[in-house]
Write an enzyme that holds these catalytic residues in place. Structure first.
Site, mmCIF file in Angstrom:
data_model
loop_
_atom_site.group_PDB
_atom_site.id
_atom_site.type_symbol
_atom_site.label_atom_id
_atom_site.label_comp_id
_atom_site.label_asym_id
_atom_site.label_seq_id
_atom_site.Cartn_x
_atom_site.Cartn_y
_atom_site.Cartn_z
ATOM 1 N N SER A 137 -76.993 -19.347 28.663
ATOM 2 C CA SER A 137 -76.006 -20.309 29.159
ATOM 3 C C SER A 137 -74.728 -19.655 29.672
ATOM 4 O O SER A 137 -73.923 -20.324 30.316
ATOM 5 C CB SER A 137 -75.655 -21.308 28.054
ATOM 6 N N HIS A 200 -67.406 -22.403 24.037
ATOM 7 C CA HIS A 200 -68.813 -22.011 24.095
ATOM 8 C C HIS A 200 -69.158 -21.549 25.511
ATOM 9 O O HIS A 200 -68.366 -21.679 26.443
ATOM 10 C CB HIS A 200 -69.695 -23.178 23.652
ATOM 11 N N ASP A 399 -78.693 -25.704 33.020
ATOM 12 C CA ASP A 399 -78.487 -24.266 33.191
ATOM 13 C C ASP A 399 -79.796 -23.501 33.100
ATOM 14 O O ASP A 399 -80.015 -22.508 33.781
ATOM 15 C CB ASP A 399 -77.484 -23.726 32.167
#
Length: 522
Positions: A137, A200, A399
């Site tokens: 990611s 994140h 993603d």
């Protein structure tokens, strides 16, 4: 003796008798092989629990009318070539095609549609990174936000920066800026919303430049690079960085990365900073909220910047929230973010992530992954309600995918979380949903007998049920298949085709006239 032989005979018959087996083929070996590829299952009761027919589906006219209506819909659709005042990018983390397909069952059946599946234009993006066939990611965020591919684990830097390299990333010529910065340079506002930590991997692509996705606080940087490395951690870049410090809306989890451990028991920093207090003291009109109630009460007309951190770590899975959680849903955060951002006459760029789809897949918990997908769909429906396709471009994508399988010839209306109609060669059932790998393996395999366990004795209907995986590893892996892109609004027709994931921000920039590349305004 007779009783013993009789019992033994019954046991042999029971073991040898599967729930269903293909009839004798009686053809050439090749024809028989192909028959086994496409088995003719026993027909269930027409009105039984496991068989559902929508009125009209058994007729020709039902399907032909559907086809005609779709053709007419396409013919009536004209490309919208207006400039996009606003752009909202929705990111379903780990939301591959098997995830969206299986999730439809939660809406009432496989014939249903998620909100974004009704968008008029779709395409596929290729997700590989500079160094890996299957990405993570972090590098994908660089691709779909910055328009450049990098190496796995890195964010906002190009392919010259290896993961966890403490030196190369200090060279700012390796840094790549996101469409959020391009938008701000054009006078627009930018913001982010996520169900994960705001530091994140995916949301970090909006504002950070870092060689390691795990460097979310200064302690993590020091652990890998030592003290005085000159590297600003991700939370620091969000609080004080060129882009992060100018984001108008930041909603998600992860407050632990913003506060020193000596100041709060839940803090993870070691540099003495409290970046949350710093945000609040920067302006009387900066608003910080920690609950759904506080978020709902925010008067956007009296707010300079809005920061909402609703958990120390990621937000809870919706299926694990309680009344006491007081955590906003993704839809609630989306509504408030759009309400706020819509105040800017120049428009905005907004990044919204359903991030826990991915994390539920990693632990083989399909029920929670699909529930998070439904919540993601609700947030997109809310955005469509609150905006106009005349001036707002909505883009929905993932993603990467996961090694998540949706299989087994189940009947219409069957429980997608249940077993398939046929058994395996071992006489035991197998599930509609499963994974190629992951942590659940040992729950479904008996190491002593070297046999599969009956999965229906393990999957009991709990929200956190694990589903079978084929290879034992700590966390299920991502998949390398292309992921879909759905678009609605100005220049949405450009998003058709198969293209590199790094093309996505260039398409959004073209439609909204931001950045230094090719735009409709040039």
């Amino acid at each position: 003796m007779f009783r013993l032989l009789n019992a033994l005979l019954i046991a042999i018959v029971l073991v040898a008798l599967p729930a269903w087996s293909a009839p004798e083929c009686g053809r050439t070996p090749e024809e028989c092989k192909e028959r086994r590829m496409h088995p003719d299952m026993p027909e269930p009761e027409l009105h039984g629990k496991a068989f559902r027919v929508i009125d009209g589906e058994e007729t020709n006219s039902y399907w032909r009318q559907q086809g005609v209506e779709f053709v007419q819909q396409k013919l009536a659709s004209e490309p919208n070539k207006r400039q996009a005042k606003n752009v909202i990018l929705f990111l379903g983390d780990g939301m591959g095609v098997t995830t969206t397909s299986a999730a439809r069952n939660l809406l009432g059946g496989e014939e249903k549609s998620l909100s974004f599946e009704n968008f008029p234009y779709t395409g596929l993006s290729k997700t590989y990174s500079v160094d890996k066939i299957v990405p993570d990611s972090a590098c994908t965020a660089t691709a779909y936000l910055c328009g450049v591919k990098g190496q796995e684990g890195t964010i906002g830097v190009n392919g010259q920066v290896p993961r966890t390299d403490c030196k190369v990333m200090l060279d700012e010529s390796t840094h790549v800026d996101s469409i959020a910065k391009w938008a701000m340079e054009a006078g627009k506002w930018a913001g982010l919303v996520t169900t994960t930590r705001v530091t994140h991997a995916s949301p970090s692509g909006v504002y950070a430049h870092i060689a390691e996705r795990d460097w979310e606080n200064d302690a993590e940087v020091s652990s890998d690079c030592g003290a005085g490395s000159g590297i600003d951690d991700i939370a620091y870049q969000l609080a004080r960085g060129e882009v992060g410090s100018k984001l108008k809306v930041i909603l998600g989890g992860g407050r632990k990365n913003f506060v020193d451990s000596s100041l709060e028991s839940w803090g993870k920093r070691t540099d003495g900073l409290n970046l949350i207090d710093e945000f609040k003291s920067a302006s009387e009109k900066n608003v910080y909220v920690t609950t759904a109630e506080e978020l709902a009460a925010v008067d956007v007309t009296k707010t300079d910047r809005l920061l909402g951190l609703f958990n120390d770590d990621h937000l809870q899975y919706l299926m694990e929230t309680t009344v006491e959680s007081s955590q906003p849903t993704l839809e609630q955060m989306t509504r408030k973010a759009i309400e706020y951002m819509s105040q800017n006459e120049q428009g905005y760029f907004l990044f919204i992530e359903g991030g826990r789809i991915d994390q539920a897949h990693h632990i083989n918990q399909a029920r929670m992954a699909l529930n998070e997908t439904i919540e993601f769909s609700k947030a997109i429906a809310a955005a469509q309600e609150l905006t106009s396709e005349d001036d707002t471009l909505l883009v929905v994508t993932a993603d990467h995918s996961h090694v998540f399988t949706y299989a087994g010839y189940s009947y219409r209306g069957a429980d997608v979380f249940g077993k398939t109609p046929a058994n395996g060669h071992d006489g035991k059932p197998y599930m509609v949903l499963s994974y190629a790998n992951g942590p659940s393996y040992e729950n479904f395999y008996d190491a002593e007998t070297k046999e599969r366990k009956d999965p229906t004795t393990v999957v009991k209907g709990a929200h956190d049920d694990e589903f079978p995986s084929g290879v034992p590893i700590d966390m299920d892996s991502h998949g390398g298949d292309d992921v879909p892109v759905y678009a609605l609004g100005p220049w949405a027709h450009l998003f058709t085709g198969v293209y590199e994931q790094s093309t996505i921000p260039h398409l959004m920039a073209y439609a909204s006239c931001v950045g230094e590349g090719h735009t409709m305004c040039k």
